[in-house]
Design an enzyme around this catalytic site. Sequence first.
Site, mmCIF file in Angstrom:
data_model
loop_
_atom_site.group_PDB
_atom_site.id
_atom_site.type_symbol
_atom_site.label_atom_id
_atom_site.label_comp_id
_atom_site.label_asym_id
_atom_site.label_seq_id
_atom_site.Cartn_x
_atom_site.Cartn_y
_atom_site.Cartn_z
ATOM 1 N N LYS A 29 0.819 -1.217 0.000
ATOM 2 C CA LYS A 29 0.000 0.000 0.000
ATOM 3 C C LYS A 29 0.858 1.274 0.000
ATOM 4 O O LYS A 29 0.486 2.268 -0.625
ATOM 5 C CB LYS A 29 -0.961 0.015 1.187
ATOM 6 C CG LYS A 29 -0.303 0.119 2.537
ATOM 7 C CD LYS A 29 -1.327 0.053 3.648
ATOM 8 C CE LYS A 29 -0.679 0.001 5.010
ATOM 9 N NZ LYS A 29 0.020 1.216 5.393
ATOM 10 N N THR A 30 2.019 1.238 0.690
ATOM 11 C CA THR A 30 2.869 2.443 0.726
ATOM 12 C C THR A 30 3.363 2.774 -0.676
ATOM 13 O O THR A 30 3.458 3.942 -1.056
ATOM 14 C CB THR A 30 4.050 2.250 1.702
ATOM 15 O OG1 THR A 30 3.525 1.817 2.958
ATOM 16 C CG2 THR A 30 4.810 3.543 1.926
ATOM 17 N N ASP A 214 -3.589 7.310 4.823
ATOM 18 C CA ASP A 214 -3.141 5.934 5.058
ATOM 19 C C ASP A 214 -3.800 5.394 6.336
ATOM 20 O O ASP A 214 -4.189 6.177 7.203
ATOM 21 C CB ASP A 214 -1.608 5.949 5.202
ATOM 22 C CG ASP A 214 -1.018 4.548 5.209
ATOM 23 O OD1 ASP A 214 -1.711 3.603 4.778
ATOM 24 O OD2 ASP A 214 0.138 4.399 5.638
ATOM 25 N N GLU A 215 -3.891 4.074 6.461
ATOM 26 C CA GLU A 215 -4.436 3.410 7.661
ATOM 27 C C GLU A 215 -5.810 3.991 8.035
ATOM 28 O O GLU A 215 -6.074 4.316 9.189
ATOM 29 C CB GLU A 215 -3.471 3.556 8.856
ATOM 30 C CG GLU A 215 -2.063 3.026 8.612
ATOM 31 C CD GLU A 215 -1.975 1.506 8.586
ATOM 32 O OE1 GLU A 215 -3.024 0.837 8.588
ATOM 33 O OE2 GLU A 215 -0.856 0.989 8.562
ATOM 34 N N GLN A 245 -7.579 -5.079 9.783
ATOM 35 C CA GLN A 245 -6.455 -4.714 10.642
ATOM 36 C C GLN A 245 -6.799 -3.556 11.580
ATOM 37 O O GLN A 245 -5.920 -2.864 12.071
ATOM 38 C CB GLN A 245 -5.232 -4.353 9.791
ATOM 39 C CG GLN A 245 -4.670 -5.545 9.028
ATOM 40 C CD GLN A 245 -3.350 -5.210 8.370
ATOM 41 O OE1 GLN A 245 -2.313 -5.123 9.014
ATOM 42 N NE2 GLN A 245 -3.374 -5.016 7.065
ATOM 43 N N ARG A 602 2.154 -11.045 10.147
ATOM 44 C CA ARG A 602 3.523 -10.509 10.300
ATOM 45 C C ARG A 602 4.541 -11.531 9.781
ATOM 46 O O ARG A 602 5.672 -11.190 9.492
ATOM 47 C CB ARG A 602 3.872 -10.218 11.779
ATOM 48 C CG ARG A 602 3.013 -9.212 12.527
ATOM 49 C CD ARG A 602 2.797 -7.933 11.806
ATOM 50 N NE ARG A 602 1.545 -7.968 11.072
ATOM 51 C CZ ARG A 602 1.254 -7.186 10.039
ATOM 52 N NH1 ARG A 602 2.127 -6.330 9.588
ATOM 53 N NH2 ARG A 602 0.097 -7.272 9.417
#
Length: 670
Positions: A29-30, A214-215, A245, A602
Amino acid sequence: MASLNPRQQEAVNDISGPLLVLAGAGSGKTSVITRKIAYLVRECGYKAQNIVAVTFTNKAAREMKERVGMLIKGKDARGLTVSTFHNLGLNIIRKEHQRLGYKPGFSIFDQQDAQALITDLMHRDYGADDGTEGIQSQISSWKNDLIMPDQALAQAKTPQEQTAASVYMHYNRTLKAYNAVDFDDLILVPVTLFREHPDILEKWQFRIRYMLVDEYQDTNASQYLLVKMLVGNQARFTVVGDDDQSIYAWRGARPENLAQLKEDFPNLKVVMLEQNYRSTSRILKAANTLIANNPHVFEKQLWSELGYGEPIRVIRCRNEEMECERVATDIQTQHLKHKRDWKDFAILYRGNHQSRLLELKLQHHQIPYHLSGGTSFFARQEVKDLMAYFRLLVNPDDDNALLRVINVPRREIGPATLEKLGTYATTRQISLYRACSELGLAEQLEPRYCERLQRFGHWLDGVRKQCTQGDPIEAVRSMVNDLDYENWLRQNCSSDDVAAKRMGNVWFLVEALKNTIERDETGKTDIEDAIAKLVLRDMLERHEEEEDTDRVQLMTMHASKGLEYPHVFIIGMEEEILPHRSSIEADSVEEERRLAYVGITRAKRTLTFTYAARRRQFGEVIDCLPSRFLDELPSEDLEWEGTDDAPPEQKQARGNSALSDIRGMLGPKS
């Protein structure tokens, strides 16, 4: 990742209207956000100064800015805003402080400052010294939900709520009198300003032509409204998020904000990023199967081209001590046998208390480790002292800062003197600092005490003058030397080594201030702005040790979000730990499932769950039930250990084989 996949490319190229990018864990996504900023500037004629990208942590904002900097060079990048929500709010308040009725150089109260003020108000107005934390938490919730003090008072039903609302009203008034805002105000104040002054909102909407967030699943009510107001009717924005998330409900995050977008922006386009570049297919299958037990507005399935991968291990241990012992020896074996670096391993847990026994076991086996979430750099006493001096330099009305340092180092100004100073300041309706230099104070205090207070005020005025007329960093260094702070530390520390270490923190902070001033894009030396940014960083970020050292990483699952490791252990997979007892009682297990999902995703190559059959709790040994989440994983991908009824000789043979493996790896004794 050199090139974008088709879904990522679609998300980058779509700039016509509102866009939601539903980005699964590890889906790049970044890259989408940074490439999109570059695309807007290079291909679509947007100026960088008209683009704002916001996220939640300084670390994420820094990383994003660095990656954009590699894509857009020189003057093309000038004026681009990549910041946290709170930094954006701070910039709006700084630019509009006059309309808001603040003087320049206002202070930002952190959690401890706010708590001290609330404690003081409760003691003064209600004669109560406890319950501060609950009231502070309630005030924070009200602010995040855009509820003002008069509304809170009108809605209060119980005596406790009435007390909290009344404290909230006094607290807000006192903050304004101190020329200060608290952390929650950094979002609430701009939202209120835009509501009450449409002309100012219009000015900011004209300035911000495109917004990226973002997020997005972590936004609370006030952050959602701030974004909605800034994008306006043009609705040129991209938000990136993942409802699976969302693990911060306890601090006001609302995953339903993703669904709310569809209602507020009917022509919202949704792009799914489902290809994962981090984990094996087996790990993703486990994550997908687990999270499918939660209700969804948007359905997605993570997939990967990284191969199926090793089975997921589930290890049942006799008790918590054997659990930690097993994890430590397992990591040691993999390190020796497969030459894996220590830093490739992460041990995740639900609560910080689970790390204590783990640390002892790792120390026993001489395994180097790093514990995330230790004491924040900015929470250290010497750093808070110096920060209080900084705050007083830019805002003499900051009574909290003055009370912290008026006697550090000692100036023989005791509580009785301060109480009389406070009474005088309240009567005159001025700050404590201004009261120090008023002639009328002599009627309340003996001449020697007046002289001490005046000397302090006069000295700090001199430092402030040096800051504005000369080199501010030299002025700050002189201030620290004038204070003889190093000597003060020596007198109050257990050893000279401890004092030297703490003094090192003081100079580190001065250096941080210098770097913040030097990074000012306009070329101006603005000490007020630099200190405001430092105070904000103080609240947003922990001073972490270098991350490139070779150590096993220990952290809570909350702290692990956004990180990745080749080999992950998740310990304490038991009912009442994960899911947590409070969530079971409150019937809110969905967020705990999302937390488990975050932990699982993770892992890049191997994943191991452990749980204890029995655990000591409050002095007695209790039987533990395995977590329901283990039952929700695909059974064909799990490899269970410790649950079989193999004969003792077979278990012994297995243990001997593992021991000889370790001996073989260590080589012959010299």
